[in-house]
Design a protein around this motif. Structure first.
Motif, PDB file in Angstrom:
ATOM      1  N   PHE A   1      27.873 -14.568  32.844  1.00  0.00           N
ATOM      2  CA  PHE A   1      26.643 -13.790  32.815  1.00  0.00           C
ATOM      3  C   PHE A   1      25.626 -14.440  33.738  1.00  0.00           C
ATOM      4  O   PHE A   1      25.330 -15.623  33.614  1.00  0.00           O
ATOM      5  N   SER A   2      25.096 -13.653  34.672  1.00  0.00           N
ATOM      6  CA  SER A   2      24.119 -14.184  35.609  1.00  0.00           C
ATOM      7  C   SER A   2      22.749 -14.256  34.944  1.00  0.00           C
ATOM      8  O   SER A   2      22.485 -13.549  33.971  1.00  0.00           O
ATOM      9  N   PRO A   3      21.853 -15.102  35.461  1.00  0.00           N
ATOM     10  CA  PRO A   3      20.532 -15.251  34.836  1.00  0.00           C
ATOM     11  C   PRO A   3      19.731 -13.958  34.778  1.00  0.00           C
ATOM     12  O   PRO A   3      18.842 -13.813  33.948  1.00  0.00           O
ATOM     13  N   ASP A   4      20.011 -12.987  35.665  1.00  0.00           N
ATOM     14  CA  ASP A   4      19.200 -11.778  35.683  1.00  0.00           C
ATOM     15  C   ASP A   4      19.777 -10.674  34.805  1.00  0.00           C
ATOM     16  O   ASP A   4      19.389  -9.525  34.909  1.00  0.00           O
ATOM     17  N   ALA A   5      20.722 -11.035  33.919  1.00  0.00           N
ATOM     18  CA  ALA A   5      21.378 -10.008  33.090  1.00  0.00           C
ATOM     19  C   ALA A   5      20.340  -9.149  32.368  1.00  0.00           C
ATOM     20  O   ALA A   5      20.466  -7.937  32.295  1.00  0.00           O
TER      21      ALA A   5
ATOM     22  N   ILE B   1      16.442   4.447  34.787  1.00  0.00           N
ATOM     23  CA  ILE B   1      16.100   3.026  34.687  1.00  0.00           C
ATOM     24  C   ILE B   1      16.678   2.535  33.361  1.00  0.00           C
ATOM     25  O   ILE B   1      16.225   2.929  32.293  1.00  0.00           O
ATOM     26  N   VAL B   2      17.710   1.709  33.437  1.00  0.00           N
ATOM     27  CA  VAL B   2      18.322   1.134  32.241  1.00  0.00           C
ATOM     28  C   VAL B   2      17.642  -0.195  31.969  1.00  0.00           C
ATOM     29  O   VAL B   2      17.549  -1.052  32.848  1.00  0.00           O
ATOM     30  N   GLY B   3      17.181  -0.382  30.742  1.00  0.00           N
ATOM     31  CA  GLY B   3      16.417  -1.573  30.417  1.00  0.00           C
ATOM     32  C   GLY B   3      14.935  -1.247  30.429  1.00  0.00           C
ATOM     33  O   GLY B   3      14.526  -0.079  30.437  1.00  0.00           O
TER      34      GLY B   3
ATOM     35  N   PRO C   1      16.597  -6.053  37.767  1.00  0.00           N
ATOM     36  CA  PRO C   1      17.763  -6.703  37.167  1.00  0.00           C
ATOM     37  C   PRO C   1      19.042  -5.980  37.564  1.00  0.00           C
ATOM     38  O   PRO C   1      19.030  -4.763  37.795  1.00  0.00           O
ATOM     39  N   PHE C   2      20.134  -6.701  37.660  1.00  0.00           N
ATOM     40  CA  PHE C   2      21.388  -6.154  38.178  1.00  0.00           C
ATOM     41  C   PHE C   2      21.812  -4.899  37.414  1.00  0.00           C
ATOM     42  O   PHE C   2      22.229  -3.906  38.022  1.00  0.00           O
ATOM     43  N   VAL C   3      21.715  -4.929  36.097  1.00  0.00           N
ATOM     44  CA  VAL C   3      22.088  -3.765  35.279  1.00  0.00           C
ATOM     45  C   VAL C   3      21.261  -2.550  35.689  1.00  0.00           C
ATOM     46  O   VAL C   3      21.790  -1.436  35.854  1.00  0.00           O
ATOM     47  N   THR C   4      19.969  -2.735  35.854  1.00  0.00           N
ATOM     48  CA  THR C   4      19.080  -1.642  36.222  1.00  0.00           C
ATOM     49  C   THR C   4      19.422  -1.097  37.597  1.00  0.00           C
ATOM     50  O   THR C   4      19.464   0.118  37.816  1.00  0.00           O
ATOM     51  N   ALA C   5      19.653  -2.007  38.546  1.00  0.00           N
ATOM     52  CA  ALA C   5      19.974  -1.595  39.907  1.00  0.00           C
ATOM     53  C   ALA C   5      21.264  -0.789  39.951  1.00  0.00           C
ATOM     54  O   ALA C   5      21.348   0.252  40.616  1.00  0.00           O
ATOM     55  N   VAL C   6      22.280  -1.237  39.241  1.00  0.00           N
ATOM     56  CA  VAL C   6      23.573  -0.552  39.269  1.00  0.00           C
ATOM     57  C   VAL C   6      23.454   0.858  38.688  1.00  0.00           C
ATOM     58  O   VAL C   6      23.999   1.821  39.238  1.00  0.00           O
TER      59      VAL C   6
ATOM     60  N   SER D   1      27.177   8.363  33.419  1.00  0.00           N
ATOM     61  CA  SER D   1      25.889   8.315  32.740  1.00  0.00           C
ATOM     62  C   SER D   1      25.334   6.903  32.851  1.00  0.00           C
ATOM     63  O   SER D   1      26.063   5.953  33.154  1.00  0.00           O
ATOM     64  N   PRO D   2      24.020   6.735  32.599  1.00  0.00           N
ATOM     65  CA  PRO D   2      23.452   5.384  32.616  1.00  0.00           C
ATOM     66  C   PRO D   2      24.132   4.448  31.613  1.00  0.00           C
ATOM     67  O   PRO D   2      24.295   3.266  31.885  1.00  0.00           O
ATOM     68  N   GLY D   3      24.523   4.991  30.441  1.00  0.00           N
ATOM     69  CA  GLY D   3      25.207   4.157  29.457  1.00  0.00           C
ATOM     70  C   GLY D   3      26.553   3.664  29.963  1.00  0.00           C
ATOM     71  O   GLY D   3      26.977   2.543  29.668  1.00  0.00           O
ATOM     72  N   GLU D   4      27.244   4.502  30.727  1.00  0.00           N
ATOM     73  CA  GLU D   4      28.507   4.080  31.319  1.00  0.00           C
ATOM     74  C   GLU D   4      28.272   3.030  32.399  1.00  0.00           C
ATOM     75  O   GLU D   4      29.081   2.109  32.588  1.00  0.00           O
ATOM     76  N   SER D   5      27.159   3.145  33.128  1.00  0.00           N
ATOM     77  CA  SER D   5      26.825   2.132  34.130  1.00  0.00           C
ATOM     78  C   SER D   5      26.589   0.779  33.470  1.00  0.00           C
ATOM     79  O   SER D   5      27.106  -0.247  33.924  1.00  0.00           O
ATOM     80  N   LEU D   6      25.786   0.778  32.405  1.00  0.00           N
ATOM     81  CA  LEU D   6      25.563  -0.454  31.649  1.00  0.00           C
ATOM     82  C   LEU D   6      26.885  -1.018  31.153  1.00  0.00           C
ATOM     83  O   LEU D   6      27.145  -2.226  31.265  1.00  0.00           O
TER      84      LEU D   6
END
Length: 342
Positions: free
Chosen positions: A330-334, A88-90, A155-160, A216-221
């Motif tokens: 940047f989307s509102p859910d960033a 879970i990123v974020g 949030p999109f970042v978390t989902a990805v 890694s999660p950091g690469e996903s972010l």
């Protein structure tokens, strides 16, 4: 060793001296015959990711809630993700997530009511039995269902980040059991078939954007931020061969630039395997960077802090010669909130 106590509703307290052992408790339950057969993934390589303290705390809260309830409690959303070993990123959601329905316990009594108010987000929706799975002692939504729920709600970042991990050939659950990863097309079909349009477009976008090659999660972010900053999509984990026959696999590659995400975990003693200490790891990374530069490309390096700071990441990439190919958006859910009871 410091004792950590989780308290809920003023009365429930669990001494978690070994809740670094939260990850081992499901294995003990499985050894006692309480788990269902698991789907093994043979010798498929499982990609590790650095566990965050918040994830351990969330598992502790799940243990506290489960300790006050019967065995038919079903965990969903981020709580299911914690059991499946998904990153879970974020920010984690503020409470344990569980299913309120035929499979869950009827909440009675003062303690249960207080738990519902203070510790649990109850999701009022129907989940078919085929979307439930027993992983160790935890009853959770299946991997596919958990990923599609995160794609809709998080949030999109978390989902990805969760999808990048879940789409790998194999994933490892909290207690170390190995399961087959999800299939992208099956996830897309699931989202298209699901009733209700809420979150569907975002889920389809996240699933389509996800890439199991992300290391890694950091690469996903970083990938999400790179896209939002208007840069071209990089190649991931490309093979760079050297004259001596060795090869390196940079995290990102553009036409004239390699990109490297530096997570702090690999420099800690716990993460340094084979007898190598942090100084050795730093030296190896420097030599790796020198080898990459010998191919005539610049090398951009950034950290978690840089990846969370879009202007700083943009500056790092542009200094290394990467140029945007479209306007930043940047989307509102960033960095948005979780959708509750979706």
């Amino acid at each position: 060793m410091t004792t950590t106590t989780v308290e809920r509703a003023g009365t429930l307290a669990i001494d978690q001296r070994s809740v670094g052992d939260a990850c081992r408790w499901p294995r003990r339950a499985a050894e006692n015959g309480r788990s269902a057969p698991v789907r093994r993934a043979g010798n498929a390589h499982v990609h590790d990711w650095p566990s965050a303290n918040e994830r351990t705390q969330h598992l502790m809260e799940m243990l506290a809630v489960a300790g006050a309830r019967r065995d038919d409690l079903v965990f969903v959303g981020a709580s299911a993700a914690a059991v499946w070993g998904l990153p879970i990123v974020g920010a984690w959601p503020p409470a344990v997530e569980a299913l309120a329905g035929a499979r869950s316990v009827t909440r009675t009594g003062w303690l249960a009511g207080a738990l519902a108010r203070r510790a649990v987000t109850w999701h009022h929706r129907s989940v078919p039995d085929e979307d439930l799975e027993l992983v160790g002692p935890w009853m959770v939504t299946s991997l596919d269902r958990t990923l599609s729920d995160l794609a809709r709600r998080a949030p999109f970042v978390t989902a990805v980040a969760a999808l990048d991990h879940g789409l790998k050939p194999a994933v490892r659950s909290t207690d170390g059991d190995v399961f087959c990863g999800a299939d992208r097309e099956e996830l897309l079909d699931r989202v298209r078939r699901d009733e209700g349009a809420r979150g569907r477009a975002k889920a389809l976008a996240a699933i389509s954007f996800a890439d199991a090659l992300s290391g890694s999660p950091g690469e996903s972010l970083s990938r999400v931020q790179i896209h939002r900053l208007g840069f071209a999509a990089p190649l991931l984990q490309s093979r760079v061969e050297h004259d001596d026959g060795d090869a390196d696999y940079p995290d990102f590659e553009w036409e004239g630039t390699y990109g490297e995400f530096d997570g702090f975990a690999k420099y800690s003693r716990d993460e340094c395997g084979g007898g190598d200490g942090p100084a050795d790891i730093v030296w190896q990374e420097r030599r790796r960077e020198d080898r990459l530069r010998m191919h005539g490309k610049a090398v951009a390096r950034w950290t978690w802090e840089d990846a969370w700071n879009p202007p700083r990441l943009r500056s790092i990439l542009m200094t290394a010669g990467v140029r945007p190919v479209r306007p930043a958006a940047f989307s509102p859910d960033a960095f948005g909130e979780w959708v509750v009871n979706a």
